[in-house]
Design a protein around this motif. Sequence first.
Motif, PDB file in Angstrom:
ATOM      1  N   CYS A  92       0.841  -1.200   0.000  1.00 51.94           N
ATOM      2  CA  CYS A  92       0.000   0.000   0.000  1.00 51.94           C
ATOM      3  C   CYS A  92       0.877   1.253   0.000  1.00 51.94           C
ATOM      4  CB  CYS A  92      -0.908  -0.016   1.228  1.00 51.94           C
ATOM      5  SG  CYS A  92      -1.880   1.489   1.416  1.00 51.94           S
TER       6      CYS A  92
ATOM      7  N   CYS B  16      -0.118   3.236   3.692  1.00 49.43           N
ATOM      8  CA  CYS B  16       0.282   2.746   5.025  1.00 49.43           C
ATOM      9  C   CYS B  16       1.459   1.779   4.949  1.00 49.43           C
ATOM     10  CB  CYS B  16      -0.901   2.092   5.728  1.00 49.43           C
ATOM     11  SG  CYS B  16      -1.360   0.503   5.022  1.00 49.43           S
TER      12      CYS B  16
ATOM     13  N   SER C 240       1.662  -1.273   4.231  1.00 50.06           N
ATOM     14  CA  SER C 240       1.466  -2.697   4.554  1.00 50.06           C
ATOM     15  C   SER C 240       1.307  -3.495   3.256  1.00 50.06           C
ATOM     16  CB  SER C 240       0.258  -2.896   5.465  1.00 50.06           C
ATOM     17  OG  SER C 240      -0.894  -2.354   4.880  1.00 50.06           O
TER      18      SER C 240
ATOM     19  N   CYS D 201      -6.551  -1.306  -0.187  1.00 55.85           N
ATOM     20  CA  CYS D 201      -5.810  -1.851   0.958  1.00 55.85           C
ATOM     21  C   CYS D 201      -6.778  -2.097   2.123  1.00 55.85           C
ATOM     22  CB  CYS D 201      -4.715  -0.867   1.351  1.00 55.85           C
ATOM     23  SG  CYS D 201      -4.049  -1.150   2.994  1.00 55.85           S
TER      24      CYS D 201
ATOM     25  N   VAL E 290      -6.147  -2.601   5.294  1.00 60.80           N
ATOM     26  CA  VAL E 290      -5.757  -1.878   6.514  1.00 60.80           C
ATOM     27  C   VAL E 290      -6.321  -0.458   6.462  1.00 60.80           C
ATOM     28  CG1 VAL E 290      -3.807  -1.046   7.896  1.00 60.80           C
ATOM     29  CG2 VAL E 290      -3.669  -3.270   6.760  1.00 60.80           C
ATOM     30  N   CYS E 291      -6.115   0.216   5.331  1.00 58.80           N
ATOM     31  CA  CYS E 291      -6.636   1.579   5.171  1.00 58.80           C
ATOM     32  C   CYS E 291      -8.166   1.581   5.207  1.00 58.80           C
ATOM     33  CB  CYS E 291      -6.139   2.186   3.861  1.00 58.80           C
ATOM     34  SG  CYS E 291      -4.379   2.591   3.889  1.00 58.80           S
TER      35      CYS E 291
END
Length: 188
Positions: free
Chosen positions: A156, A159, A161, A175, A177-178
Amino acid sequence: MHISNERYFHERQRHDLALRMIRHEARTCTIRSCTGLTDDRIRRLYKTYASYMPSAPLRRRRGRSPRQVGFFVRNARAQLESSMLASVFATFGLWRAQSSLQQESNPVGSIEFGRLFCDAYETHRQLLRTADISFEHAWFLLQLLTRNAHLHAVRCRHCDSQYLRDRVNMLRRACPVCALKRTGAQRG
Ligand SMILES: [Zn+2]
Protein backbone atom coordinates in the motif's frame (compact mmCIF):
# COMPACT_ATOMS: atom_id res chain seq x y z
CA MET A 1 7.49 -59.54 11.16
CA HIS A 2 10.64 -57.53 11.55
CA ILE A 3 10.16 -53.78 11.29
CA SER A 4 13.32 -51.74 11.12
CA ASN A 5 13.70 -48.73 13.37
CA GLU A 6 13.82 -46.46 10.37
CA ARG A 7 10.57 -47.77 8.97
CA TYR A 8 8.89 -47.57 12.36
CA PHE A 9 10.03 -43.96 12.71
CA HIS A 10 8.68 -43.11 9.26
CA GLU A 11 5.32 -44.74 10.02
CA ARG A 12 5.15 -42.88 13.30
CA GLN A 13 5.81 -39.58 11.52
CA ARG A 14 3.04 -40.26 9.01
CA HIS A 15 0.53 -41.03 11.76
CA ASP A 16 1.54 -38.07 13.91
CA LEU A 17 1.08 -35.73 10.96
CA ALA A 18 -2.26 -37.32 10.03
CA LEU A 19 -3.55 -36.85 13.60
CA ARG A 20 -2.35 -33.26 13.63
CA MET A 21 -4.22 -32.60 10.38
CA ILE A 22 -7.31 -34.41 11.67
CA ARG A 23 -7.37 -32.04 14.65
CA HIS A 24 -7.61 -29.20 12.12
CA GLU A 25 -10.47 -30.98 10.33
CA ALA A 26 -8.45 -31.46 7.17
CA ARG A 27 -9.98 -33.41 4.32
CA THR A 28 -9.06 -37.01 3.70
CA CYS A 29 -7.53 -36.14 0.31
CA THR A 30 -5.34 -33.43 1.87
CA ILE A 31 -4.12 -35.79 4.59
CA ARG A 32 -3.50 -38.48 1.98
CA SER A 33 -1.44 -36.11 -0.18
CA CYS A 34 1.01 -35.41 2.68
CA THR A 35 1.12 -38.71 4.52
CA GLY A 36 0.55 -41.26 1.75
CA LEU A 37 -1.84 -43.13 4.09
CA THR A 38 -4.79 -44.85 2.46
CA ASP A 39 -8.28 -43.34 2.73
CA ASP A 40 -9.35 -46.30 4.80
CA ARG A 41 -6.49 -45.80 7.27
CA ILE A 42 -7.32 -42.09 7.55
CA ARG A 43 -11.01 -42.85 8.15
CA ARG A 44 -10.06 -45.25 10.94
CA LEU A 45 -7.74 -42.66 12.47
CA TYR A 46 -10.61 -40.14 12.40
CA LYS A 47 -12.83 -42.63 14.21
CA THR A 48 -10.20 -43.46 16.80
CA TYR A 49 -9.47 -39.79 17.41
CA ALA A 50 -13.18 -39.02 17.79
CA SER A 51 -13.64 -41.85 20.31
CA TYR A 52 -10.71 -40.66 22.43
CA MET A 53 -11.65 -36.99 22.25
CA PRO A 54 -15.45 -36.92 22.69
CA SER A 55 -15.21 -33.42 24.16
CA ALA A 56 -13.87 -32.04 20.90
CA PRO A 57 -16.32 -33.20 18.24
CA LEU A 58 -14.82 -33.25 14.78
CA ARG A 59 -16.57 -32.64 11.54
CA ARG A 60 -15.12 -34.64 8.73
CA ARG A 61 -15.13 -32.38 5.72
CA ARG A 62 -16.95 -33.90 2.81
CA GLY A 63 -17.83 -32.72 -0.65
CA ARG A 64 -15.73 -30.48 -2.80
CA SER A 65 -12.63 -28.68 -1.62
CA PRO A 66 -12.80 -24.87 -1.36
CA ARG A 67 -12.30 -23.26 -4.74
CA GLN A 68 -13.74 -19.75 -4.56
CA VAL A 69 -11.05 -17.10 -4.87
CA GLY A 70 -13.59 -14.47 -3.81
CA PHE A 71 -13.72 -16.01 -0.31
CA PHE A 72 -10.36 -14.43 0.54
CA VAL A 73 -11.31 -10.92 -0.51
CA ARG A 74 -15.06 -10.95 0.22
CA ASN A 75 -14.66 -7.97 2.58
CA ALA A 76 -11.85 -5.90 4.08
CA ARG A 77 -11.59 -8.07 7.20
CA ALA A 78 -11.31 -11.33 5.23
CA GLN A 79 -8.79 -9.69 2.91
CA LEU A 80 -6.71 -8.60 5.90
CA GLU A 81 -6.73 -12.10 7.41
CA SER A 82 -5.77 -13.70 4.07
CA SER A 83 -2.93 -11.18 3.74
CA MET A 84 -1.70 -11.99 7.24
CA LEU A 85 -1.80 -15.71 6.54
CA ALA A 86 0.14 -15.14 3.31
CA SER A 87 2.83 -13.32 5.36
CA VAL A 88 3.03 -16.29 7.73
CA PHE A 89 3.41 -18.65 4.73
CA ALA A 90 6.26 -16.45 3.50
CA THR A 91 7.89 -16.43 6.95
CA PHE A 92 7.80 -20.23 7.05
CA GLY A 93 9.32 -20.44 3.56
CA LEU A 94 6.19 -21.97 2.03
CA TRP A 95 5.70 -19.12 -0.40
CA ARG A 96 7.72 -16.26 -1.77
CA ALA A 97 5.84 -13.08 -2.56
CA GLN A 98 8.22 -12.18 -5.35
CA SER A 99 8.20 -15.51 -7.12
CA SER A 100 5.88 -18.41 -7.80
CA LEU A 101 8.51 -20.97 -6.83
CA GLN A 102 7.80 -23.42 -4.05
CA GLN A 103 10.56 -24.09 -1.59
CA GLU A 104 12.52 -26.86 -3.22
CA SER A 105 13.71 -28.76 -0.14
CA ASN A 106 10.13 -29.53 0.95
CA PRO A 107 8.12 -30.50 -2.10
CA VAL A 108 4.34 -30.12 -1.85
CA GLY A 109 2.83 -33.33 -0.54
CA SER A 110 5.80 -34.48 1.53
CA ILE A 111 5.65 -35.08 5.26
CA GLU A 112 8.00 -32.13 5.78
CA PHE A 113 5.76 -29.88 3.74
CA GLY A 114 2.71 -31.03 5.71
CA ARG A 115 4.44 -30.33 9.01
CA LEU A 116 5.61 -26.91 7.91
CA PHE A 117 2.12 -26.11 6.71
CA CYS A 118 0.67 -27.13 10.11
CA ASP A 119 3.31 -24.98 11.85
CA ALA A 120 2.33 -21.98 9.72
CA TYR A 121 -1.42 -22.52 10.15
CA GLU A 122 -1.13 -22.97 13.92
CA THR A 123 1.04 -19.84 14.18
CA HIS A 124 -1.54 -17.85 12.24
CA ARG A 125 -4.28 -18.97 14.62
CA GLN A 126 -2.17 -18.02 17.61
CA LEU A 127 -1.37 -14.59 16.21
CA LEU A 128 -4.94 -13.81 15.25
CA ARG A 129 -7.39 -14.80 17.94
CA THR A 130 -10.34 -14.09 15.67
CA ALA A 131 -8.89 -16.21 12.86
CA ASP A 132 -11.65 -17.41 10.60
CA ILE A 133 -9.88 -19.25 7.78
CA SER A 134 -10.25 -23.03 8.00
CA PHE A 135 -7.35 -25.41 7.41
CA GLU A 136 -8.73 -26.34 4.00
CA HIS A 137 -9.17 -22.71 2.99
CA ALA A 138 -5.60 -22.03 4.10
CA TRP A 139 -4.47 -24.99 1.99
CA PHE A 140 -6.35 -23.56 -0.99
CA LEU A 141 -4.92 -20.08 -0.38
CA LEU A 142 -1.37 -21.42 -0.55
CA GLN A 143 -2.20 -23.18 -3.83
CA LEU A 144 -3.56 -19.94 -5.25
CA LEU A 145 -0.51 -17.97 -4.13
CA THR A 146 1.84 -20.56 -5.59
CA ARG A 147 0.01 -20.50 -8.93
CA ASN A 148 0.26 -16.71 -8.80
CA ALA A 149 -2.77 -16.40 -11.07
CA HIS A 150 -5.63 -14.91 -9.06
CA LEU A 151 -4.17 -13.22 -6.03
CA HIS A 152 -0.98 -11.26 -5.76
CA ALA A 153 0.77 -9.33 -3.03
CA VAL A 154 1.12 -5.57 -3.35
CA ARG A 155 2.30 -2.85 -1.01
CA CYS A 156 0.00 0.00 0.00
CA ARG A 157 1.32 3.44 -0.93
CA HIS A 158 -0.42 5.03 2.06
CA CYS A 159 0.28 2.75 5.03
CA ASP A 160 3.09 0.60 3.54
CA SER A 161 1.47 -2.70 4.55
CA GLN A 162 1.59 -5.63 2.17
CA TYR A 163 -1.76 -7.10 1.22
CA LEU A 164 -3.30 -9.55 -1.21
CA ARG A 165 -5.20 -8.22 -4.15
CA ASP A 166 -7.57 -9.96 -6.51
CA ARG A 167 -6.25 -9.65 -10.05
CA VAL A 168 -9.72 -9.78 -11.55
CA ASN A 169 -12.24 -8.31 -9.11
CA MET A 170 -11.85 -4.53 -9.32
CA LEU A 171 -13.99 -4.00 -6.22
CA ARG A 172 -11.40 -5.71 -4.03
CA ARG A 173 -8.34 -3.72 -4.97
CA ALA A 174 -8.11 -1.32 -2.01
CA CYS A 175 -5.81 -1.85 0.96
CA PRO A 176 -7.78 -3.60 3.76
CA VAL A 177 -5.76 -1.88 6.51
CA CYS A 178 -6.64 1.58 5.17
CA ALA A 179 -10.24 0.49 4.53
CA LEU A 180 -10.68 -0.75 8.12
CA LYS A 181 -9.04 2.39 9.50
CA ARG A 182 -11.51 4.50 7.54
CA THR A 183 -14.45 2.44 8.84
CA GLY A 184 -13.16 2.82 12.41
CA ALA A 185 -12.74 6.58 12.00
CA GLN A 186 -16.29 6.91 10.66
CA ARG A 187 -17.67 4.95 13.60
CA GLY A 188 -15.61 6.85 16.14
ZN1 LIG B 1 -3.00 0.90 3.39
